[in-house]
Design an enzyme around this catalytic site. Sequence first.
Site, PDB file in Angstrom:
ATOM      1  N   TYR A  71       5.709  -0.239   9.261  1.00 35.64           N
ATOM      2  CA  TYR A  71       5.130   1.078   8.953  1.00 35.64           C
ATOM      3  C   TYR A  71       6.232   2.132   8.884  1.00 35.64           C
ATOM      4  CZ  TYR A  71       3.208   5.682   9.869  1.00 35.64           C
ATOM      5  OH  TYR A  71       2.941   7.030   9.802  1.00 35.64           O
ATOM      6  N   LYS A 129       8.024   4.622   5.637  1.00 37.30           N
ATOM      7  CA  LYS A 129       8.240   6.077   5.575  1.00 37.30           C
ATOM      8  C   LYS A 129       9.675   6.366   5.128  1.00 37.30           C
ATOM      9  CE  LYS A 129       4.207   7.405   6.705  1.00 37.30           C
ATOM     10  NZ  LYS A 129       3.356   7.952   5.663  1.00 37.30           N
ATOM     11  N   SER A 149       7.254  11.087   8.933  1.00 33.08           N
ATOM     12  CA  SER A 149       6.959  10.973  10.360  1.00 33.08           C
ATOM     13  C   SER A 149       8.234  11.082  11.175  1.00 33.08           C
ATOM     14  CB  SER A 149       6.309   9.605  10.592  1.00 33.08           C
ATOM     15  OG  SER A 149       6.274   9.305  11.962  1.00 33.08           O
ATOM     16  N   ASN A 163       0.828  -1.208   0.000  1.00 31.87           N
ATOM     17  CA  ASN A 163       0.000   0.000   0.000  1.00 31.87           C
ATOM     18  C   ASN A 163       0.867   1.265   0.000  1.00 31.87           C
ATOM     19  OD1 ASN A 163      -3.128   0.404   0.475  1.00 31.87           O
ATOM     20  ND2 ASN A 163      -2.046   2.085   1.394  1.00 31.87           N
TER      21      ASN A 163
END
Length: 339
Positions: free
Chosen positions: A150, A154, A125, A100
Amino acid sequence: MSTILVTGGAGYIGSHTVVELVKAGYDPIIFDNFSNAKPAVLPRIKQICGRSVPFYAGDIRVREQMERPFKENKIDGVIHFAGLKAVGESVKKPLEYYDNNVHGSTVLLEVMRDYGCHNFIFSSSSTVYGEPDKVPLTEDSPIKRANSPYGQTKIDIEYMAEELQKAVPEFSVTLLRYFNPVGAHESGLIGEDPRGIPNNLMPYLTQVAVGRLECLTIFGKDYPTPDGTCIRDYIHVVDLATGHVAALKHCLDKPGVHIYNLGTGTGYSVIDMVKAFSKAIGHELPHKFGPRREGDVVCCYADPSKAKNELGWVATHTLEDMTRDAYNWQKNNPNGYDD
Ligand code: NAD
Ligand code: UFG
């Protein structure tokens, strides 16, 4: 004025940014697949803005869908929010997260390159800094291997966009590293609406406050901080949204790689947050202590001076504003957008 495609524009930060873009005179277009948003946000955005904002339903991973807004509009720049963001879920579903987030961003950047759209602003982030060696964190603080898939997506997307900029020098790549976004639009019409039981502190606090959850568990009380709980740089989502507008004004058509921390520069502990929230609701918020949560960094807050000096942007909302607006949103919408 410039037309800006906002991927993930129906989500929490995206919806607030769309509102600020309209306010600043930009023409945003929302692109979202509603995997973590509800269509009900669109009429709310319209109500706040006094006009509707064009919307494309689509998945960033599907080239034909991603191409549609570029075929039908002259897009000057893209603010890219679309992605999956749950740290714990990413540990259980790493491939879904790489697909994704990383694959989706690859498709988006390919389409941008092919259509000659060279302005890319990305939602990164503070997680890219990992467990900081020292705080406050500047943009030059070292990037550390992430402790979740996750976080790694990034870092990977940051690198991919930087490599693309080297290969296609017309690109303006802006990497915005957010600290902890909280709060909601002051109208109480849009806000954070997580699925299921919230993982993050602020939505958990608001759901306890309205009685949807019973009691907050504070993860750990023996950290090496003044009160033993972890410290974060909480930033009002409307400040974060105006940070995007400031970045757009400064970086549009300015080739290169531009990196900014978006935070307030002030760290608050979990106990500080519980106290602030108790004050906002007028009684002590039910809470208890539990074990540490695996993977939590102890203390993380920004040095936001680069954004101040170069973008002329500073966060202006106080902790009181953050708790008041978060509570107002939850009170008006106890079941989020499902009401
Ligand atoms: P969100 O889940 O509310 O918004 C993301 C939006 O992207 C959702 O509306 C979702 O439906 C959409 N989306 C997801 N996958 C998509 C796909 N394949 N195609 C099209 N749309 C898709 O999250 P948010 O809190 O608004 O975060 C926005 C961005 O900021 C994310 O990239 C997130 O990783 C990043 N970020 C968030 C935080 C935070 O604490 N909220 C902190 C740092 C960075
Ligand atoms: N916390 C609790 N109880 C809860 C939830 C959180 O005590 O029920 C504590 C956490 O242990 C942490 C603090 O509250 O000390 C903040 O936790 P959040 O989950 O709200 O935020 P994090 O800083 O852990 O993570 C957030 C985003 C990530 C992002 C990271 C850095 O969720 O996506 O900021 O940007 F990677």
